[in-house]
Structures are given as structure tokens and as C-alpha cells.
Design an enzyme around this catalytic site. Sequence first.
Site, PDB file in Angstrom:
ATOM      1  N   TYR A  76       0.858  -1.195   0.000  1.00 27.12           N
ATOM      2  CA  TYR A  76       0.000   0.000   0.000  1.00 27.12           C
ATOM      3  C   TYR A  76       0.890   1.240   0.000  1.00 27.12           C
ATOM      4  O   TYR A  76       1.811   1.348   0.834  1.00 27.12           O
ATOM      5  CB  TYR A  76      -0.935   0.009   1.222  1.00 27.12           C
ATOM      6  CG  TYR A  76      -1.939  -1.122   1.135  1.00 27.12           C
ATOM      7  CD1 TYR A  76      -3.119  -0.973   0.412  1.00 27.12           C
ATOM      8  CD2 TYR A  76      -1.667  -2.372   1.701  1.00 27.12           C
ATOM      9  CE1 TYR A  76      -4.018  -2.035   0.272  1.00 27.12           C
ATOM     10  CE2 TYR A  76      -2.553  -3.435   1.566  1.00 27.12           C
ATOM     11  CZ  TYR A  76      -3.728  -3.257   0.849  1.00 27.12           C
ATOM     12  OH  TYR A  76      -4.605  -4.307   0.696  1.00 27.12           O
ATOM     13  N   SER A  77       0.605   2.158  -0.923  1.00 35.64           N
ATOM     14  CA  SER A  77       1.359   3.411  -0.958  1.00 35.64           C
ATOM     15  C   SER A  77       1.061   4.196   0.310  1.00 35.64           C
ATOM     16  O   SER A  77      -0.094   4.260   0.741  1.00 35.64           O
ATOM     17  CB  SER A  77       0.914   4.283  -2.128  1.00 35.64           C
ATOM     18  OG  SER A  77       0.968   3.570  -3.322  1.00 35.64           O
ATOM     19  N   CYS A 103       0.023   7.161 -10.847  1.00 34.95           N
ATOM     20  CA  CYS A 103      -0.209   6.162  -9.807  1.00 34.95           C
ATOM     21  C   CYS A 103      -1.691   5.798  -9.767  1.00 34.95           C
ATOM     22  O   CYS A 103      -2.557   6.662  -9.866  1.00 34.95           O
ATOM     23  CB  CYS A 103       0.252   6.698  -8.449  1.00 34.95           C
ATOM     24  SG  CYS A 103       0.300   5.421  -7.183  1.00 34.95           S
ATOM     25  N   GLU A 159       3.871   4.122 -10.992  1.00 34.43           N
ATOM     26  CA  GLU A 159       3.616   3.017 -10.064  1.00 34.43           C
ATOM     27  C   GLU A 159       2.139   2.652 -10.178  1.00 34.43           C
ATOM     28  O   GLU A 159       1.266   3.347  -9.652  1.00 34.43           O
ATOM     29  CB  GLU A 159       3.941   3.396  -8.627  1.00 34.43           C
ATOM     30  CG  GLU A 159       3.834   2.194  -7.692  1.00 34.43           C
ATOM     31  CD  GLU A 159       4.645   2.372  -6.439  1.00 34.43           C
ATOM     32  OE1 GLU A 159       5.839   1.991  -6.423  1.00 34.43           O
ATOM     33  OE2 GLU A 159       4.096   2.933  -5.488  1.00 34.43           O
ATOM     34  N   TYR A 204      -0.835  -0.629 -10.201  1.00 31.51           N
ATOM     35  CA  TYR A 204      -1.042  -1.963  -9.612  1.00 31.51           C
ATOM     36  C   TYR A 204      -2.378  -2.549 -10.013  1.00 31.51           C
ATOM     37  O   TYR A 204      -3.190  -1.862 -10.601  1.00 31.51           O
ATOM     38  CB  TYR A 204      -0.942  -1.881  -8.084  1.00 31.51           C
ATOM     39  CG  TYR A 204      -1.584  -0.673  -7.443  1.00 31.51           C
ATOM     40  CD1 TYR A 204      -2.933  -0.667  -7.110  1.00 31.51           C
ATOM     41  CD2 TYR A 204      -0.830   0.481  -7.153  1.00 31.51           C
ATOM     42  CE1 TYR A 204      -3.524   0.430  -6.507  1.00 31.51           C
ATOM     43  CE2 TYR A 204      -1.418   1.590  -6.547  1.00 31.51           C
ATOM     44  CZ  TYR A 204      -2.769   1.564  -6.228  1.00 31.51           C
ATOM     45  OH  TYR A 204      -3.351   2.655  -5.633  1.00 31.51           O
TER      46      TYR A 204
END
Length: 379
Positions: A156-157, A337, A377, A379
Site C-alpha cells: 500500500y502506498s 499512480c 507506479e 497496480y
Amino acid sequence: MAHALGAGASVSPSVGTDASLRKTGFKDHNKLRFDNKLWITLSSVNLKSRYSSTKYQFKVMSMSVQQAVRSKIPVQPLELENANEPPLNLYKPKEPYTATIVSVERLVGPKAPGETCHIVIDHGGNVPYWEGQSYGIIPPGENPKKPGSPHNVRLYSIASTRYGDSFDGKTASLCVRRAIYYDPETGKEDPSKNGTCSNFLCNSKPGDKIQLTGPSGKIMLLPEGDPNATHIMIATGTGVAPFRGYLRRMFMEAVTTYKFGGLAWLFLGVANTDSLLYDAEFSSYLKDYPDNFRYDKALSREQKNKNGGKMYVQDKIEEYSDEIFKLLDGGAHIYFCGLKGMMPGIQDTLKRVAEQRGESWDAKLSQLKKNKQWHVEVY
Ligand code: FAD
């Protein structure tokens, strides 16, 4: 919580997120309290300067002016400020750190599809990180694919600065979307297939213990070498997490080692107004730092793009493509992101815009990567 400003003055910053900011009024931190001091107010003046939209009251005291401006929140510099490299993998899956949940708060309104939560975690200062890094979380229970073993780590960012929402370096915040599984045939939720870790985190309560690993990741670190640089941030949904950290570092905290004077431009894509994340916080920066912050929202289910279709972040990028390309040519950093699915649409748009400008996107992209201006980034 009060933070000393010196000369007996202190501020009580709001530490919360959108909902609590709305409740307490984010501007609370501007209210100066003068502990145990007798100040004789001689007069008040309204000052209009860079804060031209609002009138600020300045109290004149004993012939000296005590500024009650929208001050940044003072932070006691952490040792992390002096390090040349970010902390990396201080805790590994075999020996995770046991942290404690401080709070879990729903971030979105009733009309948002799905739920996203802001989760504050107390790591006691033991799992320090830089803005843009991620934590790993090991949900409790057994890995269904490896009986007898713990679950795999989920990343988790981190959505706070290194000082955390508590401004003391002891907490980290996450922005977590519950992964809910809907049966494609019936359209009904199947709780047995809901995401393990996101639901564990969103269901957790203050005081609960969680297993942390990390911090990890270097791709999304905020390059601080040039405090006057331009940073273009493109986020979808929870992808806004690292950018909340950057923006708090730039605009909310009085960090002596990083005095931001550049341009930060956030593009945030979500479904609708109720799905906006940290909107009050970001909007306050627009008021306070109109020359240093831009904020554009793409609300796919509420706005239409120029072709009458849904408004996605790439449509906003296209709208501002001339400026964006110029800023990139001038050395701006660009960050992406969020969900993986965001990138193809964005890449197609950037390629099309480059071609319209008579440029080769492939050549431009490799130059951006070479110059370390391109940060992704997903996901
Ligand atoms: P899992 O249990 O891992 O399940 C994954 C998906 O499969 C879910 O959608 C679930 O519903 C579905 N599923 C489960 N069982 C079945 C089945 N039997 N059949 C079909 N489908 C099934 N997420 C955030 O919310 N915020 C962040 O800031 C964030 N940052 C990230 C940063 C990085 C670098 C990375 C790599 C990922 C990040 N993520 C973030 C994603 C996060 O790591 C998790 O992947 C996400 O929360 C889902 O994990 P989970 O344990 O809830 O779901």
C-alpha cells in the site's frame, strides 16, 4: 495537539482527513493561541497580500506584529531529513513489525461506488519512510494457497509525509479501497471472494494490531534536489496516496530542508464528486498557494469529455497537453499512480498529442525516462 511556534505561541493543527477537515475546518491551524502570556491587543488590521482572497487579522501587540497568517505546521526535523538514501525493507515478511491502528475513516460520500478508507497506523517511529514509499501488510490468517503459512504481503502506498498525520514521525497513513467481488452472472457480492487485506484494513478498529513490512519502493520518491521544480501528478482513485504525501510536504508542513517554490499540478480521476479523495485538503492548497498548485479533477460518471464520452484523466491531460508538453520540455517530473488499467489510455493520448505536435512519442518517452522525469507506479 499543540506545536510550539516560539515566543509562547502555538497552533493546534487539524490532523485529520477530508471528513475531519470538513468537521473541524482545516483553517483551524491558523488560529494562534498564546499560552500563559498576557498580550495587549492595540489594534487589528486586515492584510491583503498573496492571501488576497481572504482577509487575515493581524493583531498588533505591544508595538510588535504577531503574524496570524495561514502558517505551515512546524515539524521537529527527523533524522531522516539528513539521510542520503531512503529507508528500505527495515522489516521483512519473516519478521514484520507489529503496529497499531490509530483510526479508520471512510473517505468517500454515499454516492461513491465502493468504499475507500483512510487508515492511520502507529509505528512508534520504528518504521520510518520517505514520501512516495509503500508499506507491506500481512493480513492475519492462513494463506489458502499455502496451508500453514501466513498470507502474502500486500503493498500500500503511504499517503502521509514522513511526519505522518500526527506530525511527529510516529504514524503513517494508507488510502485503501475495499476489494469487493461481484459475481459476474448474478451481479451480487460474493463475500467469500472479497479481497482479504483491503477488507481486513477497512474493517480494523483503533487499537488493533497489524503486521507491517517495508518501507519499500524508490520509483515514486519525490525528487527534492530542486525545490522549484514542476511536478505533474496523475492519479486514479487510491493512486492519489503518494501525492497526498508530496503535497503535505510541499504545502502543509514547515520543513526546513525542503522549501517548495515550484509548481505541483494534480490530476485526479475518480467516478463522481462523492468519490473524490482528500478534496478539502487539496482545495485548501489552491486557496493558499494559487501560484504553486493546480488541481484538475476528472469525474468519469459526472463529466463528459469533448467527444461526449466519459471524462477520464487522459481527457484532462489532452485538454492541457500544450502546457504539459512545454513543462516536460522544461524538465518537469511526471508521475502516474493508480490502477494498471489507467496507463494504456494515457499512453495513447500522449502519443496522439505528440504526433499532432510533430514529435515522436517514443523518442520523447525514452528521453523522459533517461532524464528521470518519468515515474510510474501502477497496480
Ligand atoms: P486479494 O485477496 O489479494 O484479492 C485480489 C482480488 O481478487 C480482489 O479483487 C478479490 O475480490 C478477488 N478474488 C478473491 N478471491 C477470488 C476468487 N476466488 N475468484 C475471483 N476473484 C477473487 N491498494 C489500495 O487500495 N491503496 C493503495 O494505496 C495501494 N497501493 C499499492 C501500491 C503498490 C506498489 C501495489 C503493488 C499495490 C497497491 N495496492 C493498493 C493494491 C493492494 O496491494 C492490493 O492488491 C489490494 O488491496 C487487493 O488486495 P486484497 O488482499 O484485498 O485482495
